[in-house]
Design a protein around this motif. Structure first.
Motif, PDB file in Angstrom:
ATOM      1  N   THR A   2     -13.111  13.637  18.716  1.00 53.89           N
ATOM      2  CA  THR A   2     -12.880  12.556  19.661  1.00 53.89           C
ATOM      3  C   THR A   2     -11.388  12.341  19.815  1.00 53.89           C
ATOM      4  O   THR A   2     -10.573  12.802  18.999  1.00 53.89           O
ATOM      5  CB  THR A   2     -13.529  11.252  19.169  1.00 53.89           C
ATOM      6  N   LEU A   3     -11.031  11.646  20.855  1.00 50.29           N
ATOM      7  CA  LEU A   3      -9.621  11.373  21.130  1.00 50.29           C
ATOM      8  C   LEU A   3      -8.983  10.567  19.995  1.00 50.29           C
ATOM      9  O   LEU A   3      -7.875  10.861  19.549  1.00 50.29           O
ATOM     10  CB  LEU A   3      -9.479  10.627  22.460  1.00 50.29           C
ATOM     11  N   THR A   4      -9.697   9.590  19.492  1.00 52.50           N
ATOM     12  CA  THR A   4      -9.183   8.743  18.411  1.00 52.50           C
ATOM     13  C   THR A   4      -8.919   9.566  17.152  1.00 52.50           C
ATOM     14  O   THR A   4      -7.866   9.432  16.526  1.00 52.50           O
ATOM     15  CB  THR A   4     -10.184   7.619  18.088  1.00 52.50           C
ATOM     16  N   ARG A   5      -9.850  10.430  16.840  1.00 48.46           N
ATOM     17  CA  ARG A   5      -9.690  11.262  15.649  1.00 48.46           C
ATOM     18  C   ARG A   5      -8.514  12.219  15.819  1.00 48.46           C
ATOM     19  O   ARG A   5      -7.739  12.434  14.880  1.00 48.46           O
ATOM     20  CB  ARG A   5     -10.971  12.032  15.380  1.00 48.46           C
ATOM     21  N   THR A   6      -8.325  12.781  16.995  1.00 43.64           N
ATOM     22  CA  THR A   6      -7.221  13.680  17.262  1.00 43.64           C
ATOM     23  C   THR A   6      -5.886  12.948  17.137  1.00 43.64           C
ATOM     24  O   THR A   6      -4.934  13.454  16.543  1.00 43.64           O
ATOM     25  CB  THR A   6      -7.343  14.284  18.679  1.00 43.64           C
TER      26      THR A   6
END
Length: 76
Positions: A2-6
């Motif tokens: 996900t974008l947050t994890r990246t």
């Protein structure tokens, strides 16, 4: 991913590589060490000076006699 994890992963890598915080802590520790040495030195020198001046005052009192006057106007 996900974008947050990246984003968090990228932030973590950057944070680990960034050494500015470590450098600041090292400077703070050095400043604290220097400050401690200064305090210890001034304390030791102050006690030594106090002892010397006390000895000098005692010697002068014994040599000149204590007239009871406080100086200045001859005890007026």
């Amino acid at each position: 991913m996900t974008l947050t994890r990246t984003v968090l992963k990228a932030f973590g890598k950057t944070f680990i590589k960034n050494e500015d915080g470590a450098t600041a802590i090292e400077y703070a520790l050095m400043a604290a060490l220097v400050g401690g040495v200064i305090v210890a030195s001034v304390t030791t020198l102050g006690e030594s000076a106090d002892t010397k001046f006390g000895s000098l005052a005692t010697t002068l009192d014994e040599a000149g006699g204590d007239t009871g006057s406080t100086g200045g106007e001859g005890g007026v």
